[in-house]
Enzyme design. Structure first.
Site, short mmCIF file in Angstrom:
data_model
loop_
_atom_site.label_atom_id
_atom_site.label_comp_id
_atom_site.label_asym_id
_atom_site.label_seq_id
_atom_site.Cartn_x
_atom_site.Cartn_y
_atom_site.Cartn_z
N ALA A 1 13.35 -16.32 85.42
CA ALA A 1 12.89 -15.30 84.68
C ALA A 1 13.62 -15.11 83.36
O ALA A 1 14.73 -15.61 83.41
CB ALA A 1 12.60 -13.95 85.26
N SER B 1 12.45 -6.15 89.95
CA SER B 1 13.63 -5.31 89.20
C SER B 1 13.30 -4.11 89.25
O SER B 1 12.41 -3.40 89.34
CB SER B 1 13.70 -5.99 88.02
N ASN C 1 21.66 -3.18 90.22
CA ASN C 1 22.58 -3.67 89.40
C ASN C 1 23.47 -4.77 90.13
O ASN C 1 24.71 -4.29 90.91
CB ASN C 1 23.76 -2.48 88.91
N VAL C 2 23.10 -5.90 90.00
CA VAL C 2 23.74 -7.14 90.64
C VAL C 2 25.08 -7.70 89.91
O VAL C 2 24.93 -7.85 88.71
CB VAL C 2 22.96 -8.10 91.34
N LYS D 1 7.73 -7.93 84.90
CA LYS D 1 8.01 -7.79 86.50
C LYS D 1 6.87 -6.84 87.18
O LYS D 1 6.46 -7.02 88.06
CB LYS D 1 9.28 -7.42 86.63
N ASP E 1 14.36 -25.07 86.72
CA ASP E 1 15.10 -24.44 85.96
C ASP E 1 15.39 -25.14 84.63
O ASP E 1 15.18 -26.51 84.49
CB ASP E 1 16.49 -23.97 86.58
N LYS F 1 25.67 -15.76 81.49
CA LYS F 1 24.53 -14.56 80.82
C LYS F 1 24.86 -13.74 79.74
O LYS F 1 24.19 -13.06 79.10
CB LYS F 1 24.29 -13.63 82.01
N TYR G 1 10.97 -6.97 79.63
CA TYR G 1 11.30 -7.38 80.79
C TYR G 1 10.88 -6.70 82.04
O TYR G 1 10.11 -7.26 82.74
CB TYR G 1 12.82 -7.59 80.99
N PHE H 1 22.11 -17.11 88.08
CA PHE H 1 23.27 -16.04 88.57
C PHE H 1 22.75 -16.00 90.22
O PHE H 1 23.29 -16.65 91.03
CB PHE H 1 23.44 -15.12 87.86
#
Length: 328
Positions: free
Chosen positions: A71, A110, A171-172, A143, A29, A180, A139, A8
């Site tokens: 990630a 994050s 929050n993107v 990080k 990737d 996703k 997660y 993303f």
């Protein structure tokens, strides 16, 4: 090199690099079978490197920068060994390579590192401050481990890349997040219901003094996130750990109402009970403190929620081709 460049945020960074006239971009990737390749379908790449080949690919190579966005980002991930190998150990290897080869290193941390937010959201890079944080999921912990490893080296005066920056994304949302699944933004997951006039469900509040749907997040549009990274690439004197959010907390209700407004239709929202299993750990509020980023000289601004939602809805979600296209 953009590890995670088919994902993303990564694919939006690749688009920005292409838009800036750079075709010398390599992506590392895994494409898989979920349509991630479409995120790069309109891009120009110099190479595409499978993660298993990365160590050999890097040997003897010179790079202008590594922007590490790869990630396992699912907050529900449970395979601890895989998450640590992917999110921590690979990051350490890239950090070591960039240090040895004097290559700028920008990486994704994050907001999940802050846990339930009880200690606030100040991006204090000191080891005591970092060690006080308690991430709530695997997660976030992975990080956080890497942030502490970098901070430890910085505190001890150990060698680091000539520029390093860890970015705690909040929050993107934005184009190219469609692969996703359940980890897409609420707006992307609910858009077809909004467009079709179906009822959109939001959680009731189970906390006194907070209205249904008034749980708040720091929602940031992906273009703003990319702008920060492009500024860092152009400002090699800036290193550190930075929050990347708008500095404003808005409700899920505001988010969904903005989508209805962008489409010019009346809202149809139903509030449902939050599942018992998540009530005890659900975050009711996140808001990025962005003072350190601004003090470092960033002045690119942040898109207001209503404008970001309108851009995303009209420019992407409402179109048959919802992927980012040419120069933005």
């Amino acid at each position: 090199l953009v590890p995670g460049g088919a994902g993303f945020i990564g694919s939006n960074v690749v688009a920005a690099l292409n838009d800036a006239g750079r075709a010398d971009v390599a992506v590392c990737d895994v494409l898989g079978h979920d349509g991630k390749w479409r995120n790069l379908a309109k891009r120009q790449l110099a190479d595409f490197v499978p993660p298993a080949d990365l160590a050999d690919w890097l040997k003897g190579r010179r790079l202008d920068a590594v922007i590490h966005l790869g990630a396992i980002s699912e907050t529900t991930a449970t395979d601890g060994d895989l998450v640590i190998e992917t999110n921590f150990r690979l990051s350490m290897r890239l950090l070591d390579w960039c240090t040895a080869n004097s290559t700028p290193f920008i990486y994704a941390s994050s907001a999940a590192t802050y846990g339930d937010g009880a200690l606030g959201f100040a991006d204090d890079p000191s080891l005591p401050a970092l060690k006080s944080l308690r991430p709530m999921n695997l997660y976030g912990w992975s990080k956080h481990l890497f942030d502490m490893a970098v901070a430890e080296r910085a505190a001890n005066g150990e060698r680091l890349p000539p520029q390093w920056a860890g970015l705690k994304f909040f929050n993107v949302s934005g184009p190219n997040e469609y692969h996703k699944g359940t980890m897409m933004s609420v707006l992307a997951r609910r858009f077809e219901d909004i467009r079709a006039g179906r009822q959109v469900q939001l959680f009731k509040s189970h906390r006194d003094g907070i209205a249904d749907g008034d749980q708040r997040r720091d929602f940031i549009y992906v273009d703003d996130v990319v702008r920060v990274m492009m500024w860092l690439l152009a400002t090699p004197s800036v290193s550190g750990l930075f929050n990347v959010g708008t500095g404003t907390a808005r409700s899920f209700r505001d988010l969904i109402l903005s989508a209805y407004a962008a489409l010019g239709v009346g809202p149809n929202i139903q509030y449902i009970d939050m599942p018992e299993a998540i009530r005890g750990s659900y975050q009711y509020f996140t808001r990025s403190e962005v003072d350190r980023l601004l003090q470092a000289g960033y002045n690119g601004g942040f898109t207001p929620l209503e404008d970001a939602v309108e851009t995303y809805v009209k420019g992407f979600l409402y179109r048959a081709d919802c992927y980012r296209w040419g120069p933005s």
